[in-house]
Write a protein that holds these residues in place. Structure first.
Motif, PDB file in Angstrom:
ATOM      1  N   ALA A 926       0.814  -1.221   0.000  1.00 56.29           N
ATOM      2  CA  ALA A 926       0.000   0.000   0.000  1.00 56.29           C
ATOM      3  C   ALA A 926       0.841   1.262   0.000  1.00 56.29           C
ATOM      4  O   ALA A 926       0.315   2.360   0.218  1.00 56.29           O
ATOM      5  CB  ALA A 926      -0.927  -0.008   1.217  1.00 56.29           C
ATOM      6  N   ALA A 927       2.140   1.127  -0.223  1.00 51.85           N
ATOM      7  CA  ALA A 927       3.006   2.306  -0.248  1.00 51.85           C
ATOM      8  C   ALA A 927       2.558   3.268  -1.334  1.00 51.85           C
ATOM      9  O   ALA A 927       2.182   2.854  -2.448  1.00 51.85           O
ATOM     10  CB  ALA A 927       4.453   1.881  -0.485  1.00 51.85           C
ATOM     11  N   LYS A 928       2.621   4.536  -1.010  1.00 50.29           N
ATOM     12  CA  LYS A 928       2.182   5.565  -1.949  1.00 50.29           C
ATOM     13  C   LYS A 928       3.356   6.476  -2.292  1.00 50.29           C
ATOM     14  O   LYS A 928       4.020   7.007  -1.398  1.00 50.29           O
ATOM     15  CB  LYS A 928       1.044   6.388  -1.356  1.00 50.29           C
ATOM     16  N   ILE A 929       3.605   6.635  -3.593  1.00 50.38           N
ATOM     17  CA  ILE A 929       4.688   7.479  -4.097  1.00 50.38           C
ATOM     18  C   ILE A 929       4.067   8.548  -4.988  1.00 50.38           C
ATOM     19  O   ILE A 929       3.395   8.232  -5.973  1.00 50.38           O
ATOM     20  CB  ILE A 929       5.723   6.651  -4.887  1.00 50.38           C
ATOM     21  N   THR A 930       4.312   9.807  -4.634  1.00 47.27           N
ATOM     22  CA  THR A 930       3.711  10.927  -5.357  1.00 47.27           C
ATOM     23  C   THR A 930       4.803  11.855  -5.863  1.00 47.27           C
ATOM     24  O   THR A 930       5.666  12.264  -5.083  1.00 47.27           O
ATOM     25  CB  THR A 930       2.774  11.725  -4.430  1.00 47.27           C
ATOM     26  N   PRO A 931       4.794  12.192  -7.151  1.00 43.81           N
ATOM     27  CA  PRO A 931       5.767  13.190  -7.635  1.00 43.81           C
ATOM     28  C   PRO A 931       5.562  14.527  -6.918  1.00 43.81           C
ATOM     29  O   PRO A 931       4.423  14.976  -6.745  1.00 43.81           O
ATOM     30  CB  PRO A 931       5.469  13.296  -9.132  1.00 43.81           C
ATOM     31  N   VAL A 932       6.649  15.139  -6.489  1.00 44.89           N
ATOM     32  CA  VAL A 932       6.534  16.409  -5.772  1.00 44.89           C
ATOM     33  C   VAL A 932       5.931  17.484  -6.662  1.00 44.89           C
ATOM     34  O   VAL A 932       5.119  18.300  -6.213  1.00 44.89           O
ATOM     35  CB  VAL A 932       7.923  16.843  -5.246  1.00 44.89           C
ATOM     36  N   LEU A 933       6.305  17.501  -7.920  1.00 45.87           N
ATOM     37  CA  LEU A 933       5.736  18.462  -8.858  1.00 45.87           C
ATOM     38  C   LEU A 933       4.622  17.772  -9.625  1.00 45.87           C
ATOM     39  O   LEU A 933       4.863  16.860 -10.430  1.00 45.87           O
ATOM     40  CB  LEU A 933       6.807  18.964  -9.836  1.00 45.87           C
ATOM     41  N   PRO A 934       3.361  18.153  -9.393  1.00 43.95           N
ATOM     42  CA  PRO A 934       2.251  17.446 -10.036  1.00 43.95           C
ATOM     43  C   PRO A 934       2.191  17.758 -11.528  1.00 43.95           C
ATOM     44  O   PRO A 934       2.720  18.756 -12.008  1.00 43.95           O
ATOM     45  CB  PRO A 934       1.021  17.993  -9.299  1.00 43.95           C
ATOM     46  N   PHE A 935       1.516  16.889 -12.242  1.00 42.72           N
ATOM     47  CA  PHE A 935       1.347  17.090 -13.675  1.00 42.72           C
ATOM     48  C   PHE A 935       0.199  18.053 -13.976  1.00 42.72           C
ATOM     49  O   PHE A 935       0.169  18.679 -15.024  1.00 42.72           O
ATOM     50  CB  PHE A 935       1.081  15.747 -14.365  1.00 42.72           C
ATOM     51  N   GLU A 936      -0.749  18.165 -13.045  1.00 41.72           N
ATOM     52  CA  GLU A 936      -1.886  19.057 -13.229  1.00 41.72           C
ATOM     53  C   GLU A 936      -1.830  20.161 -12.193  1.00 41.72           C
ATOM     54  O   GLU A 936      -1.415  19.937 -11.051  1.00 41.72           O
ATOM     55  CB  GLU A 936      -3.211  18.287 -13.091  1.00 41.72           C
ATOM     56  N   PRO A 937      -2.256  21.368 -12.554  1.00 43.47           N
ATOM     57  CA  PRO A 937      -2.236  22.470 -11.574  1.00 43.47           C
ATOM     58  C   PRO A 937      -3.253  22.259 -10.475  1.00 43.47           C
ATOM     59  O   PRO A 937      -4.280  21.615 -10.656  1.00 43.47           O
ATOM     60  CB  PRO A 937      -2.573  23.695 -12.436  1.00 43.47           C
ATOM     61  N   PHE A 938      -2.953  22.814  -9.309  1.00 43.73           N
ATOM     62  CA  PHE A 938      -3.834  22.731  -8.145  1.00 43.73           C
ATOM     63  C   PHE A 938      -4.333  24.121  -7.807  1.00 43.73           C
ATOM     64  O   PHE A 938      -3.551  25.057  -7.673  1.00 43.73           O
ATOM     65  CB  PHE A 938      -3.076  22.142  -6.950  1.00 43.73           C
ATOM     66  N   ILE A 939      -5.646  24.260  -7.696  1.00 43.44           N
ATOM     67  CA  ILE A 939      -6.259  25.551  -7.368  1.00 43.44           C
ATOM     68  C   ILE A 939      -6.749  25.496  -5.930  1.00 43.44           C
ATOM     69  O   ILE A 939      -7.566  24.651  -5.567  1.00 43.44           O
ATOM     70  CB  ILE A 939      -7.422  25.865  -8.334  1.00 43.44           C
ATOM     71  N   ASN A 940      -6.256  26.383  -5.127  1.00 42.59           N
ATOM     72  CA  ASN A 940      -6.609  26.428  -3.713  1.00 42.59           C
ATOM     73  C   ASN A 940      -7.586  27.569  -3.474  1.00 42.59           C
ATOM     74  O   ASN A 940      -7.341  28.706  -3.863  1.00 42.59           O
ATOM     75  CB  ASN A 940      -5.343  26.625  -2.877  1.00 42.59           C
ATOM     76  N   LYS A 941      -8.672  27.253  -2.812  1.00 47.62           N
ATOM     77  CA  LYS A 941      -9.674  28.279  -2.524  1.00 47.62           C
ATOM     78  C   LYS A 941      -9.303  29.128  -1.314  1.00 47.62           C
ATOM     79  O   LYS A 941      -9.760  30.249  -1.178  1.00 47.62           O
ATOM     80  CB  LYS A 941     -11.038  27.608  -2.287  1.00 47.62           C
ATOM     81  N   ASN A 942      -8.519  28.577  -0.422  1.00 53.24           N
ATOM     82  CA  ASN A 942      -8.124  29.344   0.767  1.00 53.24           C
ATOM     83  C   ASN A 942      -7.098  30.400   0.403  1.00 53.24           C
ATOM     84  O   ASN A 942      -6.379  30.281  -0.573  1.00 53.24           O
ATOM     85  CB  ASN A 942      -7.551  28.405   1.828  1.00 53.24           C
ATOM     86  N   THR A 943      -7.059  31.411   1.151  1.00 53.45           N
ATOM     87  CA  THR A 943      -6.099  32.492   0.886  1.00 53.45           C
ATOM     88  C   THR A 943      -4.798  32.303   1.638  1.00 53.45           C
ATOM     89  O   THR A 943      -3.810  32.935   1.309  1.00 53.45           O
ATOM     90  CB  THR A 943      -6.709  33.853   1.277  1.00 53.45           C
ATOM     91  N   THR A 944      -4.824  31.500   2.662  1.00 55.13           N
ATOM     92  CA  THR A 944      -3.614  31.313   3.470  1.00 55.13           C
ATOM     93  C   THR A 944      -3.508  29.843   3.840  1.00 55.13           C
ATOM     94  O   THR A 944      -4.479  29.245   4.277  1.00 55.13           O
ATOM     95  CB  THR A 944      -3.669  32.159   4.755  1.00 55.13           C
ATOM     96  N   SER A 945      -2.354  29.294   3.653  1.00 55.39           N
ATOM     97  CA  SER A 945      -2.127  27.884   3.974  1.00 55.39           C
ATOM     98  C   SER A 945      -1.798  27.728   5.446  1.00 55.39           C
ATOM     99  O   SER A 945      -1.461  28.679   6.141  1.00 55.39           O
ATOM    100  CB  SER A 945      -0.980  27.318   3.143  1.00 55.39           C
ATOM    101  N   MET A 946      -1.912  26.479   5.885  1.00 54.76           N
ATOM    102  CA  MET A 946      -1.593  26.193   7.279  1.00 54.76           C
ATOM    103  C   MET A 946      -0.134  26.493   7.581  1.00 54.76           C
ATOM    104  O   MET A 946       0.204  27.011   8.640  1.00 54.76           O
ATOM    105  CB  MET A 946      -1.909  24.727   7.580  1.00 54.76           C
ATOM    106  N   LEU A 947       0.754  26.175   6.630  1.00 51.53           N
ATOM    107  CA  LEU A 947       2.171  26.428   6.861  1.00 51.53           C
ATOM    108  C   LEU A 947       2.463  27.914   6.931  1.00 51.53           C
ATOM    109  O   LEU A 947       3.329  28.355   7.673  1.00 51.53           O
ATOM    110  CB  LEU A 947       3.003  25.787   5.743  1.00 51.53           C
ATOM    111  N   SER A 948       1.701  28.683   6.137  1.00 48.33           N
ATOM    112  CA  SER A 948       1.889  30.129   6.198  1.00 48.33           C
ATOM    113  C   SER A 948       1.491  30.662   7.567  1.00 48.33           C
ATOM    114  O   SER A 948       2.158  31.517   8.136  1.00 48.33           O
ATOM    115  CB  SER A 948       1.077  30.804   5.103  1.00 48.33           C
TER     116      SER A 948
END
Length: 1356
Positions: A926-948
């Motif tokens: 069940a190991a999951k491997i995800t490319p760090v740079l995605p192939f499709e763009p990601f649109i975020n509705k929030n204005t500020t991320s948790m890390l920010s």
């Protein structure tokens, strides 16, 4: 009395109502909290992938005894994360939670008083990994609250060690709450918990580099909300946030981040007590993190090990079968897996495996390559036992010992094993093995002392004893070896034994050889890094003592500058050099100081400033010293924004009485991530060679050089007959700052080589090898190597181990098949000379291949779970070659054929990708491997991320200290990230002559659209493919190189070249005028009038005629008024119109000045100043012109005696011989013919023909290169001649001073296509260089298709 009673009651009342700020857990009650902690790693931007894990549970805390409490977890849940942040969610690791639930549900005891956690107790059944998770939870409850201060700093113990902690306490009386903020600066720890593995002892910290940038920064901030009470405070809520940043090239340019967050929320107080389980609770340390089996688990892959021995056998068989003759693409990863299994296996299992596979050559080879990579003293123990038992050959033992020295972690047991190995009889019998083992012992000591600065001097005492014994026996070879071992160890206690071997410090030094003094001085270099002041005092005394050997003084200068000299000491050295009588020493020290003035590396910045002052003092006196004096070179470049740099140093030490340099050393260093590594260093000393040459007797000083050299060669020949034990020379090699091998070329070595070459053994081995080749020989070879394993492991605030790792592993393989035919067959009493009289044919198929993997990892790594961000690069190359060759030495015929190999298209491939990985050992599928740079763009509705939010919060709380976190810690918010299309490039190069097309396919996707820095350029997916295919055009059967030497060379000429058509006028006055301006920038151009006149005669404009006429008059009058104007005739020597006048002028000049061959060469470049035969202006002689323009600016002017000038006739000049026989093909048979061609299926010629002619009478060589392709008539003619035999003594001078090369190109367009080194932009320029005191002119004329290389002598 009543007053006193009232006062006592008041004090008691106040004391009873005073609030305690320390957390309190009442006896007989259980406090319930909700706990959640997660950890994520990756880049800070949203829309990129991250990896992490989360732990959720209930926490129950209750008192067991006074100051002893119990903590228990209920309903624990472990989750994994690998995906696009914050789009993805954590996935529960159900199987892992179930496997660890028994340990997680076991209560743990801990001591707790006034908010400080003491000892931790747990049953033996709880693993160290799970107990560290409990420590991560307890870390939140650790607090040192002072009643009298609200803001204060202290060094506090936590899960990550003892670090600087900042407290801010405030009270909200209205809400009856206490607010506490605790911030821990992880960059300022007195006892930081971490483990470094792999490069200890090889890297040196660059403190000055860290001041200009940082590669690591981190902090922990915990916010508490507490309810005060009379007995103690109750923690209602606690939020802990940890943020770490790492980048190998300065965190300011972007960095990988690890964010950990813990929340503890109060739920309820139960009135039932918390009971421990019925088990023995043993002391398991304190709140500090403890390492367990982290080193056994590589972060690259997660293995479920059930039966280590069986898994080793399976992996070993796979590696052997997959790499038979060709390196498999995934074999490096499989090799790392084998190493991990060997680290887990018991020693008895490794012994059993060796007994099973030692008789199988391939399996044996792979095991011996893998066991040193275990990295512990177990590897040394195994090697020592096998060496003592005689189960290893000398080559296998040498490889195993050198690999173990590099890969084994140094500890006391490893050092003792290495010492014992050096003392075994098997090692002592073999001098080479003993040297390798002894040098490895010194390396082990140094690696251990780097990790433990207070290492005892007893570690190097055995070497000190060897030094004392060798001094008593006057054994210089043993002393030299011992000093090299002490140099590797670099222990300060070795300073006194080394001092006794240096002249001026020890009474016994005078009886030792000079090479021992030099080795003793060089042994101080590593000690200087630990005790620079002590070494400075010694080195200064050696350098200042003018009675010592100059070489020893110069070596002392090298040691001295390694100590980072202060300004005062550098100035003292400069003042001493002003009075230095030895120019060799003065030149060396001055050049070293001057080289340091240009340094850009941070660690040498203070030395550079000091040397700048010294150079101003010394420059007027020593600036013009030539290269025949000793010199030191230092070149470096450091790029501060990336904290990346490289440096190279080279030293050559001359002696006025020697032909060869006495000592040559060179070193390369790299700077990265705040450390520097001396990658490679080598040196050579000419010891006995110089003494043998200096023993040339009965040769008067007035003898010519030929006589002196004959006598020197005779002295070397007679050296073997003398009883001296002085070696001819010595060599040494250092890798990663440690000397790994050295060799003394002495009489014993030469005698062994001579005996082997002339003895019967060489015939036996030669006959066996020849029989194997004739019957058909095949070899399949593979060699694995763990080149780099660098690991840094440290705890996170959750109690999980974080790791930064770099791995590089490779497998090299080759498949060789050779079949030879010899005619006539060799006799039974074979001697290698018979091969020179035979016709040898050979067919060979060689297929070398390399597979290389590099992994860079950051994230959580333990035996149960991995959550990492990994960059992995894979390189794979396969270059098969099918060849046939024929050699006939008697007939001088050599033939090489390269045949096409079918089925191979891609010869090299390289791939680099960065992925986020989450996996646990209980459910690897069940190991999951995800490319760090995605192939499709990601649109975020929030204005500020948790890390920010986290970054802002930390920035506010840490504003009091700018050192805690770097600037611009806030996250970049990418609300609508537009990922650009990948870069796709294809570049091809085709050689139609040989029918080969090579193409490079590049495909790249990176994150530089977010931030253009190195880290973001690496992130993504990159691939490179190199394909080689047949080119379009006629089919090619093979590529053939055919060489014929001797009388039959003419028979191999395919294309006859008629050079008589080359006699045409080749001139370009624009280029000649440019060259004249370079030579004489201050002179007027008198050829301008003639040029204008010639131009005007072709024009119909009367105005142009008048302008030309007036210009001619002006030029004529100017020439007559200045009869000695210095002019330069740059007309081509091949120009037929000016040949007669130039020859006449040259003859007159030669007869007038009795010029030597040098002036003959000058006459080919410096002729009379007449542009046309009608000009009659007088000019200065060419010899006078040379002396005025070149000799006046040269430093070392050497007079030429009259006898020497008259000794050469004008007939020996290059022009005279060249004009007499312009083309040797008309008078001399070719000496060598070389055909480099492609054999086409239609049998048409295609390729190149090279013909060399040699005229013995004039010592002249002419080479003609022609194109064999039909209707392609370009050719190159190179002509050279030696004008004076004794000048061959220095090859560069012969080439630069006396070689004149002309290249005639009939078809420049075709030539430019074939050789890309001649771009069209260069063909209209003239270039002027100054090489070893000689002017070199490169003239490119596009109009006449003429290229000329002119070498003009300035002075000898």
């Amino acid at each position: 009395m009543k007053v006193l009673l009232v006062l006592a009651l008041a004090v008691a009342l106040v004391a009873g109502t005073q609030v305690s700020f320390a957390p309190e857990f009442a006896a007989g009650k259980t406090y319930e909290y909700k706990y959640e902690g997660y950890l994520l790693g990756g880049l800070p931007e949203e829309g990129l992938a991250r990896a992490g894990m989360k732990i959720q549970s209930k926490i129950l805390i209750g008192a067991a005894d006074p100051n002893t409490y119990i903590i228990k977890l209920e309903d624990p849940v472990i989750s994994e994360y690998s995906g696009i942040w914050p789009k993805e969610v954590f996935r529960p690791a159900t199987k892992l939670t179930l496997a660890l639930s028994a340990q997680l549900l076991t209560p743990v005891k801990f001591e707790y008083a006034n908010g400080v956690i003491g000892k931790v107790y747990a049953p033996a059944g709880i693993s160290t990994t799970v107990l560290n998770i409990f420590r991560g939870v307890l870390n939140i409850f650790q607090m040192n609250i002072k009643k009298t201060q609200n803001v204060y700093n202290l060094q506090e113990t936590g899960v990550k060690g003892v670090c600087k902690t900042h407290y801010v306490l405030s009270e909200d009386s209205k809400a009856d709450r206490l607010h506490l903020t605790k911030t821990t600066d992880l960059n300022h720890c007195t006892d930081r918990i971490h483990m470094d593995f792999g490069m200890a002892g090889y890297t040196d910290k660059c403190a000055e580099c860290v001041t200009r940038g940082k590669v690591f920064a981190g902090a922990i901030s915990i916010n508490y909300v507490m309810k005060p009470s009379a007995s103690g405070t109750l923690i209602l809520e606690a939020t802990a946030t940890e943020l770490l940043q790492y980048s190998p090239v300065n965190i300011v340019n972007g960095a990988f981040q690890m964010e950990a967050k813990q929340t503890v929320t109060f739920v309820d107080i139960k009135k039932t007590p918390l009971e421990p389980i019925k088990a023995d609770y043993i002391h398991r340390g304190s709140l500090k993190y403890e390492f367990g089996t982290e080193l056994l688990q590589t972060p690259i892959q997660l293995l479920r090990i059930t039966n280590a021995e069986a898994q080793i056998v399976e992996t070993l068989n796979n590696l052997v079968s997959l790499n038979l003759g060709e390196a498999h693409e995934d074999s490096p990863l499989k090799f790392i897996e084998l190493i991990q299994l060997l680290r887990v296996a018991r020693y008895e299992s490794i012994e059993a495996l060796w007994s099973q596979f030692k008789s199988k050559s391939e399996h044996r080879h792979w095991m011996l390559s893998s066991i040193p990579a275990i990295g512990t003293h177990v590897a040394l123990k195994f090697i020592k036992e096998k060496v003592v038992a005689g189960e290893l050959t000398s080559a296998e033992a040498a490889q195993a010992i050198m690999s173990s020295t590099h890969l084994v972690t140094a500890d006391i047991e490893a050092i003792k094993l290495q010492e014992g190995l050096a003392m075994t009889p098997k090692i002592k019998e073999n001098a080479a093995l003993r040297e390798i083992t002894m040098l490895g012992f010194g390396t082990m000591v140094q690696k251990y002392c780097v990790e433990n600065p207070s290492c005892p001097s007893e570690l190097v005492r055995p070497i000190h004893d060897i030094v004392v014994s060798a001094v008593e026996r006057r054994d210089n070879d043993e002393l030299s070896l011992a000093l090299k071992v002490l140099g590797n160890a670099g222990h300060p206690s070795s300073l006194k034994p080394i001092m006794k071997l240096l002249p001026g410090f020890g009474s016994s030094a005078s009886s030792l050889e000079h090479r021992v003094h030099v080795d003793a001085a060089l042994a101080l270099r590593k000690i200087a890094k630990r005790e620079p002041k002590l070494v400075q005092d010694m080195a200064v005394q050696l350098f200042m003592d003018r009675t010592l050997d100059p070489e020893l003084r110069m070596v002392a200068a090298i040691v001295l500058f390694d100590t980072k000299l202060p300004l005062g000491l550098v100035t003292t050295l400069a003042q001493s050099l002003l009075k230095e009588p030895n120019l060799q020493v003065a030149s060396f020290a001055y050049s070293y100081m001057k080289a340091f003035t240009k340094t850009t590396t941070p660690d040498h910045s203070t030395v550079a400033a000091a040397c700048n002052v010294a150079i101003r003092i010394l420059c007027p006196k020593f600036e013009r010293l030539s290269y025949r004096y000793s010199r030191a070179f230092h070149y470096d470049h450091y790029y501060n924004p990336w904290m990346l740099g490289a440096a190279a140093s080279a030293y050559y030490i001359n002696d006025v009485a020697s032909v060869l340099p006495r000592n040559v050393m060179a070193k390369a260093r790299i700077y990265l991530s705040g450390v520097f590594v001396d990658v490679l260093e080598f040196g050579a000393r000419s010891e006995g060679v110089q003494e043998a040459l200096l023993k040339v007797r009965d040769v008067p000083e007035s003898a010519n050089r030929i006589t002196k050299m004959k006598q020197a060669l005779k002295a070397l020949t007679e050296w073997r007959a003398k009883p001296s034990r002085q070696p001819l020379g010595s060599l040494y090699v250092k890798v990663l700052g440690h000397e790994v091998a050295f060799a003394n070329i002495d009489k014993e070595m030469i005698e062994k080589i001579t005996k082997f070459v002339t003895g019967p053994e060489i015939r036996t081995y030669g006959k066996q090898a020849l029989d194997a080749l004739m019957s058909g020989y095949s070899l399949k070879y593979s060699q694995p190597n763990l080149a780099i394993e660098v690991r840094c492991i440290f705890p996170s605030s959750l109690g999980l181990p974080m790791e930064l790792s770099l791995y590089t592993a490779g497998v090299t393989a080759a498949s060789i098949e050779v079949q030879a035919t010899i005619s006539p067959p060799p006799p039974e009493d074979f001697h290698p000379v018979h091969l020179l009289k035979s016709d040898i044919s050979m067919k060979a198929l060689v297929a070398p291949s390399v597979s290389l993997h590099t992994y860079a990892v950051m994230g959580v790594n333990n035996p149960f779970i991995q959550a990492t961000v990994m960059s992995r690069a894979k390189v794979h190359t396969v270059i098969p070659k099918k060849m046939e060759a024929r050699f006939d030495v008697v007939k001088g015929y050599f033939n090489y054929q390269f045949l096409p190999v079918e089925g191979v298209k891609t010869i090299a491939s390289a791939r680099l990708e960065t992925v986020a990985i989450a996996r646990d050992v209980e459910d690897l599928e069940a190991a999951k491997i995800t490319p760090v740079l995605p192939f499709e763009p990601f649109i975020n509705k929030n204005t500020t991320s948790m890390l920010s939010k986290t970054s802002n919060y930390l920035s506010d709380s840490l504003s009091a200290s700018s050192e805690l976190l770097p600037l611009q810690l806030q996250s970049q918010i990418v609300s609508n990230m537009k990922i650009p299309k990948p870069i796709v490039k294809k570049m091809c190069a085709t050689t139609y002559t040989y029918g080969i097309e090579a193409c490079v396919d590049i495909r790249s996707r990176n994150a530089t659209f977010l931030r253009n820095t190195p880290i973001y350029a690496i992130i993504g997916n990159h691939s490179l493919l190199v394909n080689v295919t047949p080119a379009a055009g006629p089919s090619i059967e093979r590529i053939e190189i055919e060489v014929q030497i001797g009388e039959k060379a003419a028979e191999k000429i395919i294309k006859a070249v008629n050079l008589s058509e080359e006699d045409e006028i080749l001139e370009d006055k624009n280029v000649l005028m440019k060259l004249k301006k370079i030579l004489f920038p201050g002179l007027k151009n008198s050829t301008k009038a003639s040029s204008s006149s010639s131009s005007s005669s072709r024009s119909s404009s009367s105005r142009s005629k008048r302008s030309s006429s007036s210009s001619s008059k002006t030029s004529s009058s100017s020439s007559s008024s200045r009869p000695k104007t210095k002019m330069l005739d740059l007309a081509d020597p091949l120009n037929k119109t000016s040949k007669s006048s130039s020859s006449s002028s040259s003859s007159q000049h030669l007869s007038r000045s009795s010029s030597s061959s040098r002036s003959s060469l000058r006459s080919s470049i410096l002729s009379s100043s007449s542009s046309s035969s009608s000009s009659s202006s007088s000019s200065m002689s060419k010899q006078e012109l040379y002396e005025m323009n070149f000799t006046r600016d040269h430093i070392h002017q050497h007079s030429l005696s009259t006898e020497r000038l008259k000794s050469k006739s004008s007939a020996s000049s290059f022009e005279y011989i060249y004009n007499k026989a312009k083309y040797l093909s008309n008078t001399v048979s070719p000496a060598v013919t070389v055909l480099v061609r492609a054999i086409r299926t239609d049998h048409k010629n295609q390729g190149y023909q090279i013909t060399a002619y040699y005229d013995r009478l004039t010592a002249r060589v002419q080479i003609i290169v022609a194109n064999l392709t039909e209707n392609d008539n370009w050719r190159i003619c190179a002509d050279s001649m030696m004008l004076s035999y004794h000048k061959v003594m220095v090859l560069f001078y012969v080439l630069f001073c006396y070689l004149k090369l002309k290249i005639l190109i009939r078809k420049l367009e075709c030539f430019s296509r074939q050789i890309l080194a001649f771009p069209p932009v260069l063909l209209t320029n003239t270039y002027n260089y100054d090489i070893f005191g000689n002017h070199v002119f490169l003239i490119f004329s596009q109009k006449s298709y003429y290229v000329q290389f002119c070498f003009m002598q300035m002075a000898l």
